[in-house]
Design a protein around this motif. Structure first.
Motif, PDB file in Angstrom:
ATOM      1  N   ILE A   1     -54.402 -20.881  41.185  1.00  0.00           N
ATOM      2  CA  ILE A   1     -53.452 -19.659  41.987  1.00  0.00           C
ATOM      3  C   ILE A   1     -52.020 -19.858  41.590  1.00  0.00           C
ATOM      4  CG2 ILE A   1     -52.544 -18.375  44.563  1.00  0.00           C
ATOM      5  CD1 ILE A   1     -55.640 -18.632  44.076  1.00  0.00           C
ATOM      6  N   LYS A   2     -51.783 -18.545  40.946  1.00  0.00           N
ATOM      7  CA  LYS A   2     -50.657 -17.852  40.618  1.00  0.00           C
ATOM      8  C   LYS A   2     -49.513 -16.734  41.214  1.00  0.00           C
ATOM      9  CE  LYS A   2     -51.730 -20.263  36.643  1.00  0.00           C
ATOM     10  NZ  LYS A   2     -51.120 -22.116  36.622  1.00  0.00           N
ATOM     11  N   PRO A   3     -48.380 -17.762  42.002  1.00  0.00           N
ATOM     12  CA  PRO A   3     -48.061 -16.171  42.731  1.00  0.00           C
ATOM     13  C   PRO A   3     -47.298 -15.041  42.293  1.00  0.00           C
ATOM     14  CG  PRO A   3     -47.414 -18.628  43.271  1.00  0.00           C
ATOM     15  CD  PRO A   3     -47.878 -19.071  41.764  1.00  0.00           C
ATOM     16  N   VAL A   4     -47.322 -14.589  41.863  1.00  0.00           N
ATOM     17  CA  VAL A   4     -46.041 -13.432  41.741  1.00  0.00           C
ATOM     18  C   VAL A   4     -45.407 -13.448  42.562  1.00  0.00           C
ATOM     19  CG1 VAL A   4     -46.274 -10.969  41.489  1.00  0.00           C
ATOM     20  CG2 VAL A   4     -48.596 -11.980  41.573  1.00  0.00           C
ATOM     21  N   MET A   5     -43.912 -12.640  41.848  1.00  0.00           N
ATOM     22  CA  MET A   5     -42.696 -13.134  42.306  1.00  0.00           C
ATOM     23  C   MET A   5     -42.238 -12.342  42.033  1.00  0.00           C
ATOM     24  SD  MET A   5     -43.429 -16.072  43.638  1.00  0.00           S
ATOM     25  CE  MET A   5     -41.869 -17.354  44.463  1.00  0.00           C
ATOM     26  N   GLY A   6     -40.861 -12.302  42.999  1.00  0.00           N
ATOM     27  CA  GLY A   6     -39.904 -11.329  42.947  1.00  0.00           C
ATOM     28  C   GLY A   6     -38.697 -11.537  42.914  1.00  0.00           C
ATOM     29  N   ALA A   7     -37.133 -10.800  43.238  1.00  0.00           N
ATOM     30  CA  ALA A   7     -36.225 -10.541  44.031  1.00  0.00           C
ATOM     31  C   ALA A   7     -35.606 -10.181  44.793  1.00  0.00           C
ATOM     32  CB  ALA A   7     -35.110 -10.607  42.821  1.00  0.00           C
ATOM     33  N   LYS A   8     -35.438 -10.689  45.986  1.00  0.00           N
ATOM     34  CA  LYS A   8     -34.208  -9.499  47.031  1.00  0.00           C
ATOM     35  C   LYS A   8     -33.748  -9.005  46.452  1.00  0.00           C
ATOM     36  CE  LYS A   8     -36.784 -11.836  50.912  1.00  0.00           C
ATOM     37  NZ  LYS A   8     -36.997 -12.765  52.250  1.00  0.00           N
ATOM     38  N   PRO A   9     -33.480  -8.007  47.487  1.00  0.00           N
ATOM     39  CA  PRO A   9     -31.809  -7.219  47.059  1.00  0.00           C
ATOM     40  C   PRO A   9     -30.441  -8.171  46.742  1.00  0.00           C
ATOM     41  CG  PRO A   9     -33.260  -5.483  48.953  1.00  0.00           C
ATOM     42  CD  PRO A   9     -33.542  -7.314  48.210  1.00  0.00           C
ATOM     43  N   GLU A  10     -30.653  -9.400  47.636  1.00  0.00           N
ATOM     44  CA  GLU A  10     -29.559 -10.005  47.707  1.00  0.00           C
ATOM     45  C   GLU A  10     -29.603 -10.658  46.904  1.00  0.00           C
ATOM     46  OE1 GLU A  10     -31.660 -11.384  51.121  1.00  0.00           O
ATOM     47  OE2 GLU A  10     -31.374  -9.278  50.486  1.00  0.00           O
ATOM     48  N   GLY A  11     -30.425 -11.449  45.977  1.00  0.00           N
ATOM     49  CA  GLY A  11     -30.741 -11.465  44.734  1.00  0.00           C
ATOM     50  C   GLY A  11     -31.372 -13.611  44.900  1.00  0.00           C
ATOM     51  N   VAL A  12     -32.204 -13.860  45.969  1.00  0.00           N
ATOM     52  CA  VAL A  12     -33.203 -14.422  46.132  1.00  0.00           C
ATOM     53  C   VAL A  12     -34.604 -14.263  45.433  1.00  0.00           C
ATOM     54  CG1 VAL A  12     -31.408 -15.498  48.164  1.00  0.00           C
ATOM     55  CG2 VAL A  12     -33.273 -13.778  48.825  1.00  0.00           C
ATOM     56  N   ILE A  13     -35.363 -15.496  45.792  1.00  0.00           N
ATOM     57  CA  ILE A  13     -36.301 -15.253  45.093  1.00  0.00           C
ATOM     58  C   ILE A  13     -37.696 -14.965  46.202  1.00  0.00           C
ATOM     59  CG2 ILE A  13     -38.036 -16.444  44.066  1.00  0.00           C
ATOM     60  CD1 ILE A  13     -35.534 -18.018  42.135  1.00  0.00           C
ATOM     61  N   CYS A  14     -38.588 -14.019  45.844  1.00  0.00           N
ATOM     62  CA  CYS A  14     -39.140 -13.986  47.192  1.00  0.00           C
ATOM     63  C   CYS A  14     -40.888 -13.673  46.258  1.00  0.00           C
ATOM     64  CB  CYS A  14     -39.292 -12.700  48.008  1.00  0.00           C
ATOM     65  SG  CYS A  14     -39.041 -10.907  47.306  1.00  0.00           S
ATOM     66  N   GLN A  15     -41.885 -14.094  47.188  1.00  0.00           N
ATOM     67  CA  GLN A  15     -43.227 -13.734  46.828  1.00  0.00           C
ATOM     68  C   GLN A  15     -43.749 -12.549  47.364  1.00  0.00           C
ATOM     69  OE1 GLN A  15     -45.912 -17.274  47.605  1.00  0.00           O
ATOM     70  NE2 GLN A  15     -47.270 -16.191  46.855  1.00  0.00           N
ATOM     71  N   LEU A  16     -43.975 -11.506  46.181  1.00  0.00           N
ATOM     72  CA  LEU A  16     -45.363 -11.155  46.587  1.00  0.00           C
ATOM     73  C   LEU A  16     -46.290 -10.232  46.846  1.00  0.00           C
ATOM     74  CD1 LEU A  16     -42.894  -8.410  43.939  1.00  0.00           C
ATOM     75  CD2 LEU A  16     -42.083  -8.797  46.114  1.00  0.00           C
ATOM     76  N   GLY A  17     -46.981 -11.402  46.434  1.00  0.00           N
ATOM     77  CA  GLY A  17     -48.834 -11.529  45.982  1.00  0.00           C
ATOM     78  C   GLY A  17     -49.082 -12.904  45.827  1.00  0.00           C
ATOM     79  N   GLN A  18     -50.206 -13.522  44.749  1.00  0.00           N
ATOM     80  CA  GLN A  18     -50.414 -14.649  44.274  1.00  0.00           C
ATOM     81  C   GLN A  18     -52.166 -13.648  43.408  1.00  0.00           C
ATOM     82  OE1 GLN A  18     -50.234 -17.185  47.533  1.00  0.00           O
ATOM     83  NE2 GLN A  18     -52.477 -17.409  47.833  1.00  0.00           N
ATOM     84  N   ALA A  19     -52.465 -14.421  42.788  1.00  0.00           N
ATOM     85  CA  ALA A  19     -53.893 -13.992  42.177  1.00  0.00           C
ATOM     86  C   ALA A  19     -54.462 -14.929  41.816  1.00  0.00           C
ATOM     87  CB  ALA A  19     -53.953 -12.997  40.959  1.00  0.00           C
ATOM     88  N   ARG A  20     -56.106 -15.902  41.406  1.00  0.00           N
ATOM     89  CA  ARG A  20     -56.533 -16.584  40.365  1.00  0.00           C
ATOM     90  C   ARG A  20     -56.462 -16.249  39.582  1.00  0.00           C
ATOM     91  NH1 ARG A  20     -61.925 -19.426  42.580  1.00  0.00           N
ATOM     92  NH2 ARG A  20     -59.945 -20.385  44.205  1.00  0.00           N
TER      93      ARG A  20
END
Length: 279
Positions: free
Chosen positions: A186-205
């Motif tokens: 499973i590979k998570p799709v990651m992003g950055a929140k407006p304040e600059g912390v990392i968040c998870q946006l989704g995931q896929a195999r």
């Protein structure tokens, strides 16, 4: 040169930027297997990835000292801008700010502004290019600061990595609930929140599906794409980066796009095979 842009070495400089004489790198350093590696033009990505693979310990990074930033500000340029890694992820921003205070104590006032990218890698690159664009439009120092800060607020960062181990072990994923076991691929799709912390946006195999999902997120989120530059950095996977670029250009119209190989710090965190997209 009446202005200078200092980018900490998590931000990659394109060849044109290196040759322009406007941009300068403030080098972070990394430690792996007891060896200190400086993230400058001597960085050897293949050698570094080999060292990481051979080391049982997780690589660590350290940011430039306030004194190093102070020395960079001490130059002929009348206006100096610094662009750093997200202050939520690194001490580089604080170091740059302290360097500014040291400079003022030592040499007096000067137009120096430090931008917290709230991003990393090519997010910093795009911010540096925005500063250049504003300078070339003959804006005042204050106008440039407010225009670029607005630009940072509108910027989006996305990434898919083969492994999140380095980010996790170095405490950069705090606040994210446990990521699904890698045994399932499973590979998570990651992003950055407006304040600059990392968040998870989704995931896929699997990587292919995760990248497709990331592309979906980007196309969904992007506004006024024809006014924006699409920037992609990759860690040792040019073909993968080209595929992502092709998928995005097929679905949205951008002002321009470029692909760049990750420098040292981004290589350390993205790990072999990682893809970062900023728009």
């Amino acid at each position: 040169m009446s202005y200078k842009v200092i980018v900490d070495s998590c931000g990659e400089l394109t060849e044109e930027m290196k040759e322009s004489g406007i941009f300068e790198t403030a080098s972070l350093s990394m430690e792996v297997g007891g060896v200190r590696i400086v993230d400058d033009e001597t960085f050897d990505q293949a050698d570094f990835l080999k060292r990481v693979a051979a080391s049982p310990e997780c690589p660590k990074s350290s940011c430039p000292s306030p004194e190093e930033y102070m020395e960079s500000y001490h130059c002929d340029a009348e206006r100096v801008y610094a662009v750093t890694l997200s202050a939520e992820l690194s001490g580089s921003y604080n170091s740059a700010e302290l360097g500014r205070k040291l400079y003022e104590e030592e040499y007096g006032k000067k137009d120096i502004y430090i931008f917290n990218s709230r991003s990393a890698s090519i997010g910093e690159t795009l911010i540096a290019l925005k500063i250049q664009e504003c300078e070339e439009a003959d804006m005042s120092f204050q106008e440039i600061v407010s225009t670029v800060e607005k630009y940072i607020e509108s910027q989006h960062t996305y990434f898919v990595l083969e492994t999140l181990d380095t980010l996790r072990k170095n405490g950069r994923l705090s606040g994210i609930k446990a990521i699904v076991a890698s045994a399932l691929n499973i590979k998570p799709v990651m992003g950055a929140k407006p304040e600059g912390v990392i968040c998870q946006l989704g995931q896929a195999r699997g990587m292919k599906r995760a990248l497709a999902k990331m592309v979906d997120h980007i196309v969904e989120d992007v506004e006024n794409s024809e006014e924006k530059i699409l920037a992609i950095s990759h860690c040792n996977c040019k073909e993968r980066a080209l595929e992502v670029e092709k998928s995005l250009l097929a679905r949205a119209k951008f002002k321009s796009s470029f692909i760049i190989d990750t420098a040292g710090i981004s290589t350390m965190y993205a790990s072999d095979g990682g893809i970062i997209v900023v728009v």
